[in-house]
Design a protein around this motif. Structure first.
Motif, mmCIF file in Angstrom:
data_model
loop_
_atom_site.group_PDB
_atom_site.id
_atom_site.type_symbol
_atom_site.label_atom_id
_atom_site.label_comp_id
_atom_site.label_asym_id
_atom_site.label_seq_id
_atom_site.Cartn_x
_atom_site.Cartn_y
_atom_site.Cartn_z
ATOM 1 N N ASN A 296 5.430 -4.341 -14.696
ATOM 2 C CA ASN A 296 5.903 -3.238 -14.611
ATOM 3 C C ASN A 296 7.383 -3.373 -15.083
ATOM 4 O OD1 ASN A 296 6.555 -0.679 -13.581
ATOM 5 N ND2 ASN A 296 6.207 -1.189 -11.290
ATOM 6 N N PRO C 40 4.437 -4.127 -19.823
ATOM 7 C CA PRO C 40 3.716 -2.766 -19.322
ATOM 8 C C PRO C 40 3.079 -2.128 -20.341
ATOM 9 C CG PRO C 40 6.030 -3.123 -18.589
ATOM 10 C CD PRO C 40 5.868 -4.040 -19.551
ATOM 11 N N THR C 99 2.578 0.272 -5.158
ATOM 12 C CA THR C 99 2.833 -0.113 -6.585
ATOM 13 C C THR C 99 2.605 0.754 -7.514
ATOM 14 O OG1 THR C 99 1.901 -2.332 -5.775
ATOM 15 C CG2 THR C 99 2.527 -2.048 -8.183
ATOM 16 N N TRP C 101 1.470 2.407 -10.836
ATOM 17 C CA TRP C 101 0.707 1.799 -12.038
ATOM 18 C C TRP C 101 0.963 2.685 -12.991
ATOM 19 C CZ3 TRP C 101 -1.178 -2.666 -11.183
ATOM 20 C CH2 TRP C 101 -1.366 -3.068 -9.721
ATOM 21 N N GLN C 127 5.213 5.721 -15.951
ATOM 22 C CA GLN C 127 4.902 4.585 -14.951
ATOM 23 C C GLN C 127 6.257 4.744 -14.118
ATOM 24 O OE1 GLN C 127 4.884 0.572 -16.364
ATOM 25 N NE2 GLN C 127 3.557 -0.055 -14.220
#
Lengths: 366, 169, 291
Positions: A296, C40, C99, C101, C127
């Motif tokens: 992330n 990512p 979280t 995604w 995201q």
């Protein structure tokens, strides 16, 4: 090449007016600056590299020491960035308390700015008066988290503890006397002929230049652009607060002074609203015991007293440490505009220019 | 005449040693050079401001130039880029001079154990008093300063010139 | 440095006593190269989700097959049949953490970028409420110009430019990230390029002059040079620093430059300058001392 009468001089890393270890290489033609080049790195401590070796929780310690005039603003940005990375929702009471402390530290930072800026230009009384107010704010910092300056006040997911008993009394006492103190400073400086001569028309930075350079904060607002992250991309409890964003159009040092004084008034207003509307409830979100990241990356920006403070975090799957920890420091970007402000002016004006940019070398050099 | 009453001459004369007078005058008017590097500088400014007044120790006038100062308070982190600058400034200070290392960064690198931070300013210049803390409260700075004053009061003229005295014999 | 292999500096001798701290084992002195590439990306996430679902399905099939064989074996021996398997349910966490995604790009800006740049856009996704657009490394200047000039996009300010080192990746070594802000439209966008070692991307100073110091910092910390930059020098570390600190093969304590003792050189720098100047003038400063 040098002209016959040009002189190259160093506004060295050790200087009472450079607000830390900033070095500026100047080329002077008499008293006029023809070329100015700021050189930084004298306080580069490798914070970004260090934080890659620390866990997500431990990174907060180094954030206090970046913008050390208002450590809580850095802590808030860090906590919010981590919460965005993990997708954590913070309880409402924690958001209100965070906003309250953030605004107090905005006041503290602006008071340091006022004290040092006035001291550089020559008004030494303001230094003592502003630090007297700042001591009260540091007392509140100490009551909440035990430390005056480097606070490490927040945690990922909320706060460690609720407000201590007696905190409301401290806040009420401070808010009762603060407007008179602001009037005291304004009486000393607003209509002061010497102050106006040294600040009006000095160190101008137009709005186009500011936006092109990425300059944010009071410098941008004094140029006419009403960009405040608390209103544009609200975070913490700012969406529920009612306050104005002071803007001016002249884009010189005097305008930035007025903008920051008005911001102090608005901060007092926000603090009052926080105290009045504080909800009940928990102050810490429910989290798993160990925080392991997923792949992330987030960039979260908050409005620090100096400008837009951004945190760029990259998480690695299953790791408890950030893979990349980058801080977008407002001072670093704002200082790029110093040549534009100072070239063509007198050497005495560069001192006013550095003061009005409100830079802190701790966050510039990280 | 009682034992506790001073005689006529003692009203106007004090007998002491030259060393004591010099030490007293040096200790009560130590002028620091403005050398705030990082966060400790803010606490140093707070120590010089209204609540914890530094001026009552005679040390209120922070000189901008090291050539007029006695004391260098290293307040903040010493980095690799800054170390030669600190050395130059220290060499520019005239004797007698003292150094206070304020804060854990100046003492031992502090929380910054990294590639660009010198682990303690005593790797660059000799230090007289170390003050731990991150940042040390203004009261700590004042306590460290008072310890330095004690050190100055109990120092002797022979300290700095020991080599020369030993040469001469 | 002329040494072929730079060494991490020696640890100071540990004092004897009941509590001994092992300096050599401290995390700042280790170099831990990452084994994964935490970049990512929607494609890798979708591939991972598909792979995880397939693995789960395979495990369930195996569990059932094992049960069948165990049942037949038990019937053959006359014992009781074993318990039938129960499909494992993923555990529900009741904490405040969800979280984020990567998701499909639905935002108008990302679709506009895809339309205008066409094949140069390698990937777009959203995201954690942020829009990301990965372009090919040669097209970054064009993308930035488009973002700034286009009336529909109007990203006036470059908020931040940063880079990350991915040593475990194949095909690229760094990712350079540009965070753009549109003040008038209150939007943020992230542009990303993947850069192999030795490649010099175009400098963003032509479009956003504020990128000047940001790119100098990236060069200082990671070694990525930018083409057409007005002043490509180190900014935070001294000019003669060797090595790029934020790379993953650089230890936190450095290669020993910080341990140089400045104190032995009492007045040495000024002496050196004086000797150099005297040498230029032909004066010999090193006079012999009388015994």
């Amino acid at each position: 090449m040098f002209k016959n009468q040009e002189m190259e001089i160093n506004l060295g890393p050790q200087h009472p007016s450079t607000h830390g270890v900033l070095r500026v290489k100047l080329r002077l033609d008499g008293e006029t600056i023809t070329h100015c080049r700021p050189m930084i790195g004298y306080l580069h401590r490798g914070v970004e590299k260090i934080c890659e070796n620390q866990t997500f929780f431990q990174g907060q310690v180094w954030t206090d020491r970046m913008d050390y005039c208002s450590a809580v603003a850095n802590n808030l940005g860090w906590a919010e960035a981590n919460e965005k990375l993990f997708g954590i929702t913070v309880p409402r009471r924690a958001q209100y308390i965070r906003t309250l402390l953030n605004e107090f530290n905005r006041l503290a930072s602006h008071l340091i700015w006022l004290a040092t800026h006035a001291l550089d230009i020559g008004a030494m009384t303001v230094f003592l008066y502003a630090f007297r107010e700042r001591e009260d704010i540091l007392d509140m910092n100490e009551a909440f988290c035990g430390s005056r300056l480097t606070t490490t006040a927040f945690r990922i997911g909320g706060l460690r503890e609720d407000l201590p008993p007696g905190f409301e009394k401290l806040v009420k006492k401070f808010l009762a006397k603060f407007p008179t103190c602001l009037e005291e400073y304004e009486n000393l400086l607003n209509e002061n002929r010497i102050w106006k001569k040294r600040t009006v028309g000095v160190a101008k930075l137009s709005a186009e230049d500011a936006i092109a350079m990425g300059v944010t904060g009071p410098v941008l607002r004094a140029a006419g652009v009403p960009y405040d992250i608390r209103k544009a991309f609200p975070y913490a409890a700012y969406a529920e607060m009612d306050f104005e964003v002071p803007t001016r159009t002249e884009a010189d040092t005097y305008a930035r002074y007025l903008v920051r004084m008005a911001e102090m008034r608005q901060s007092a207003r926000i603090i009052q609203q926080c105290m009045d509307g504080m909800p009940e409830g928990p102050v810490m979100a429910k989290l798993p015991k160990i925080l392991k990241a997923e792949v992330n990356e987030v960039y979260h920006a908050t409005e620090a007293p100096k400008g837009e403070l951004g945190y760029y975090l990259v998480g690695e799957k299953g790791s408890g440490n950030p893979y990349r920890f980058h801080v977008r420091a407002p001072g670093f970007i704002n200082l790029q505009s110093l040549p534009k402000m100072a070239e063509g002016g007198l050497i005495a004006d560069i001192v006013a220019a550095i003061g009005t940019l409100d830079i802190v070398l701790g966050e510039i050099d990280r | 005449m009682g034992i506790n009453q001073l005689s006529t001459l003692e009203h106007i004369l004090i007998t002491t040693k030259v060393e004591k007078v010099m030490n007293w005058s040096r200790a009560t008017s130590v002028w620091p050079v403005t050398f705030g590097l990082a966060c400790c500088a803010i606490e140093m400014m707070a120590a010089g401001a209204s609540r914890f007044d530094f001026d009552r120790f005679g040390a209120g006038i922070f000189r901008a130039t090291p050539r007029q100062a006695d004391l260098m308070i290293i307040a903040g982190t010493v980095t690799y880029k800054m170390a030669p600058v600190i050395k130059t400034l220290y060499d520019q200070m005239p004797e007698p001079k003292w150094v206070i290392a304020m804060g854990s960064c100046a003492t031992a690198g502090g929380p910054f154990d990294s590639y660009h931070t010198i682990q303690g300013v005593d790797k660059v210049i000799p230090v007289d008093v170390f003050i731990p803390g991150c940042p040390p409260r203004p009261e700590s700075l004042i306590y460290g300063f008072m310890k330095l004053q004690d050190k100055i009061m109990t120092s002797s003229l022979a300290d700095r010139y020991k080599d020369i005295f030993e040469e001469v014999g | 440095m002329t040494e072929p292999v730079p060494q991490i500096p020696e640890v100071p001798a540990a004092p004897a006593g009941p509590y001994v701290y092992d300096y050599a084992a401290s995390p700042q002195r280790q170099i831990v190269m990452p084994k994964t590439v935490p970049l990512p990306s929607l494609k890798t996430y979708q591939a991972e989700v598909v792979a995880a679902a397939a693995a789960d399905e395979a495990k369930w099939v195996k569990m059932q097959a094992d049960f069948e064989t165990a049942k037949t074996k038990a019937e053959a021996e006359g014992k009781d049949a074993p318990k039938p398997p129960v499909r494992p349910v993923p555990r529900k966490d009741d904490n405040d953490m969800k979280t984020p995604w990567p998701q499909e790009a639905k935002d108008a800006d990302l679709l506009l970028l895809q339309e205008r740049l066409g094949g140069k856009v390698e990937e777009t996704f959203e995201q954690a409420g942020e829009l990301t657009c990965q372009v090919s490394k040669d097209a970054i200047l064009e993308a930035l110009q488009l973002c700034r000039a286009d009336a529909g996009l109007n990203y006036e300010m470059l908020a931040d430019q940063s880079a990350t080192h991915y040593p475990a990746a194949t095909g690229f070594a760094f990712s350079v990230v540009y965070h753009l802000t549109s003040i008038s439209r209150r939007k943020r966008l992230r542009l990303r390029i993947l850069v192999p070692e030795g490649f010099t991307p175009e400098s963003a100073c032509a479009v956003y002059p504020g990128a000047n110091w940001m790119e100098r910092e990236i060069y200082d910390m990671l070694g990525i040079r930018f083409a057409n930059h007005p002043d490509m020098t180190r900014i935070l570390c001294p000019e003669d620093w060797e090595g790029y600190p934020l790379r993953k093969d650089y230890p936190v304590v450095g290669w020993g430059q910080r341990d140089i003792s400045f104190r032995e050189d009492r007045g040495g720098r000024l002496d050196l300058i004086a000797q150099q100047k005297a040498g230029q003038l032909g004066i010999n400063l090193k006079q012999p001392k009388a015994e």
